[in-house]
Design a protein around this motif. Structure first.
Motif, PDB file in Angstrom:
ATOM      1  N   THR A 168      -0.845   7.683  -0.126  1.00  0.00           N
ATOM      2  CA  THR A 168      -2.260   7.681  -0.519  1.00  0.00           C
ATOM      3  C   THR A 168      -3.167   7.717   0.693  1.00  0.00           C
ATOM      4  O   THR A 168      -4.236   8.311   0.676  1.00  0.00           O
ATOM      5  CB  THR A 168      -2.564   6.429  -1.357  1.00  0.00           C
ATOM      6  N   TYR A 169      -2.732   7.055   1.796  1.00  0.00           N
ATOM      7  CA  TYR A 169      -3.651   6.861   2.908  1.00  0.00           C
ATOM      8  C   TYR A 169      -3.301   7.648   4.167  1.00  0.00           C
ATOM      9  O   TYR A 169      -4.112   7.804   5.067  1.00  0.00           O
ATOM     10  CB  TYR A 169      -3.706   5.355   3.262  1.00  0.00           C
TER      11      TYR A 169
ATOM     12  N   ALA B 121     -14.029   2.867   2.498  1.00  0.00           N
ATOM     13  CA  ALA B 121     -12.907   2.837   1.556  1.00  0.00           C
ATOM     14  C   ALA B 121     -13.254   1.888   0.415  1.00  0.00           C
ATOM     15  O   ALA B 121     -14.265   1.176   0.460  1.00  0.00           O
ATOM     16  CB  ALA B 121     -11.632   2.382   2.255  1.00  0.00           C
TER      17      ALA B 121
ATOM     18  N   VAL C 285       0.844  -1.187   0.000  1.00  0.00           N
ATOM     19  CA  VAL C 285       0.000   0.000   0.000  1.00  0.00           C
ATOM     20  C   VAL C 285       0.874   1.228   0.000  1.00  0.00           C
ATOM     21  O   VAL C 285       1.866   1.312   0.729  1.00  0.00           O
ATOM     22  CB  VAL C 285      -0.899   0.011   1.249  1.00  0.00           C
TER      23      VAL C 285
ATOM     24  N   THR D 294      -6.671   6.549   9.923  1.00  0.00           N
ATOM     25  CA  THR D 294      -7.210   5.255   9.500  1.00  0.00           C
ATOM     26  C   THR D 294      -7.306   4.298  10.679  1.00  0.00           C
ATOM     27  O   THR D 294      -8.265   3.531  10.791  1.00  0.00           O
ATOM     28  CB  THR D 294      -6.327   4.644   8.393  1.00  0.00           C
TER      29      THR D 294
ATOM     30  N   GLU E 124     -10.440  -2.508  -2.925  1.00  0.00           N
ATOM     31  CA  GLU E 124      -9.020  -2.736  -3.183  1.00  0.00           C
ATOM     32  C   GLU E 124      -8.161  -2.228  -2.026  1.00  0.00           C
ATOM     33  O   GLU E 124      -7.204  -2.897  -1.605  1.00  0.00           O
ATOM     34  CB  GLU E 124      -8.601  -2.042  -4.485  1.00  0.00           C
ATOM     35  N   SER E 125      -8.512  -1.067  -1.485  1.00  0.00           N
ATOM     36  CA  SER E 125      -7.766  -0.513  -0.350  1.00  0.00           C
ATOM     37  C   SER E 125      -7.922  -1.401   0.882  1.00  0.00           C
ATOM     38  O   SER E 125      -6.949  -1.667   1.604  1.00  0.00           O
ATOM     39  CB  SER E 125      -8.258   0.901  -0.037  1.00  0.00           C
TER      40      SER E 125
END
Length: 382
Positions: free
Chosen positions: A6-7, A88, A2, A59, A91-92
């Motif tokens: 992005t997160y 979300a 990951v 998160t 895929e995440s």
């Protein structure tokens, strides 16, 4: 992998003391389970949600709000459920779960993705087993109920399913060398059949400390299928909280069978059962616990030869069970038959149900005692 950029969101902080306390408690339980399963005093493995690649404090907060407070919880969650709970993409969510499982493997909590067959055999030899109370039934299971597996007992009413479950509650608290798991039990009751006085009677008849055994059993009374699915969803947290090594679900299908009536609801029922059962399988493997489920039966009117009785739940339940045992009445005794197993022989044994719970038949016990006496005499003569 990951992408962290992005997160990881702006304004995230690591100063939540309450989260640290919860996670620390989880780490202690995980470490104890690992040390016990490996038979060594390994150092405490410090695993936090934020140690997972791609997961920041924000998160992690969303995961906590969804009831996922440890790496183990995240590792056993399905991608579809996680995507909905943290808002979300699928895929995440799948990437988070894979990253959690990778962290557990890197920390030696889970075994590597590929191991040699001899290493797998060595690990299975050290696997814990819990006695059913009957040596004949234990022989059928090659030593008792296994951890990291789902064992299913199905049969008609009065065939001894609940009696075996009550006996397991008593034997699970015993030391490992005595055929127990030396741990607590979670009993999920969907049919209102759990009786603490029956467990007390079994414990006293076997010479166990009934007070300690009753304190070691966490009973959950379930009233509908949605409640059962919610309990299974959070089962990992309960296993940690109660330090359980045995989970009993009696029975796994009764509520779904009652609420989803008619062919029009069959597909929805089977899909919900399938999702719940696969969650149970993942929990059994990752938490190294023994899971015992009981199942009802149905009759096939088109069967002209042989036994028309078959297990309810169809192929979904059949594929989910690691070991499947069919119980039926035989006069005052019971017959247990191995129906499905990756390696057990397809045979059957006879046992009985008495004040000691599931137990050996007296004639067979006498035969065993007489044969052991003969062997002792022969050894002395030699």
């Amino acid at each position: 992998m990951v992408d962290k950029k992005t997160y990881v969101e702006e304004g995230e902080s690591n100063g939540n003391n309450s989260n640290n306390n919860i996670t620390a408690g989880k780490r202690d339980d995980v470490s104890a389970a690992v040390a016990e399963s490996e038979g060594s005093s390994s150092p405490i493995i410090e695993l936090e949600i934020q140690d997972i690649e791609g997961i920041g404090p924000t998160t992690a907060r969303k995961l906590k709000e969804a009831g996922i407070v440890s790496v183990m919880d995240l590792a056993v969650t399905s991608a579809d459920e996680l995507a909905v709970e943290i808002n979300a993409s699928k895929e995440s969510a799948a990437a988070f779960i894979i990253a959690a499982q990778k962290l557990l493997r890197d920390s030696n909590v889970l075994e590597k993705e590929f191991i040699t067959a001899d290493a797998a055999l060595e690990k299975r030899r050290s696997m814990l087993r819990c006695s059913t109370g009957s040596s004949a039934l234990d022989d059928l299971l090659l030593g008792g109920i296994e951890t990291q597996a789902v064992t299913e007992f199905y049969g008609e009413f009065g065939s001894g399913k609940s009696q075996i479950c009550h006996t397991l509650c008593a034997t699970a608290r015993q030391p490992v060398e005595s055929g127990g798991l030396d741990a607590n039990t979670i009993y999920i009751d969907t049919e209102g059949t759990f009786r603490p006085e029956r467990v007390q009677e079994i414990a006293r008849s076997r010479g166990y400390d009934s007070t300690q055994i009753l304190k070691s059993i966490a009973v959950c009374k379930v009233y509908n299928s949605s409640h059962l699915e919610l309990i299974i969803k959070n089962l990992g947290k309960y296993v940690d909280d109660f330090k359980a090594k045995l989970v009993v679900i009696d029975s796994v299908i009764s509520l779904h069978r009652a609420e989803f009536a008619g062919r029009g609801t069959l597909a929805d029922r089977q899909q919900r059962l399938n999702s719940m059962l696969h969650k149970i399988i993942r929990l059994a493997e990752i938490y190294n616990i023994a899971v015992v489920i009981t199942n009802q039966v149905q009759s096939s009117p088109d069967t002209f030869f042989g036994d028309p009785t078959k297990a309810a739940g169809g192929n979904v339940l059949g594929h989910a069970s690691t070991y499947r045992i069919y119980l039926r009445k035989s006069g005052e005794n019971r017959i247990a038959k191995m129906i499905d197993s990756p390696y057990h022989p397809y045979s059957d044994v006879r046992f009985t149900v008495n004040e000691r719970g599931s137990d050996d038949i007296e004639e067979e016990m006498k035969k065993k005692s007489s044969s052991s006496k003969k062997s002792k005499v022969e050894e002395e003569e030699e």
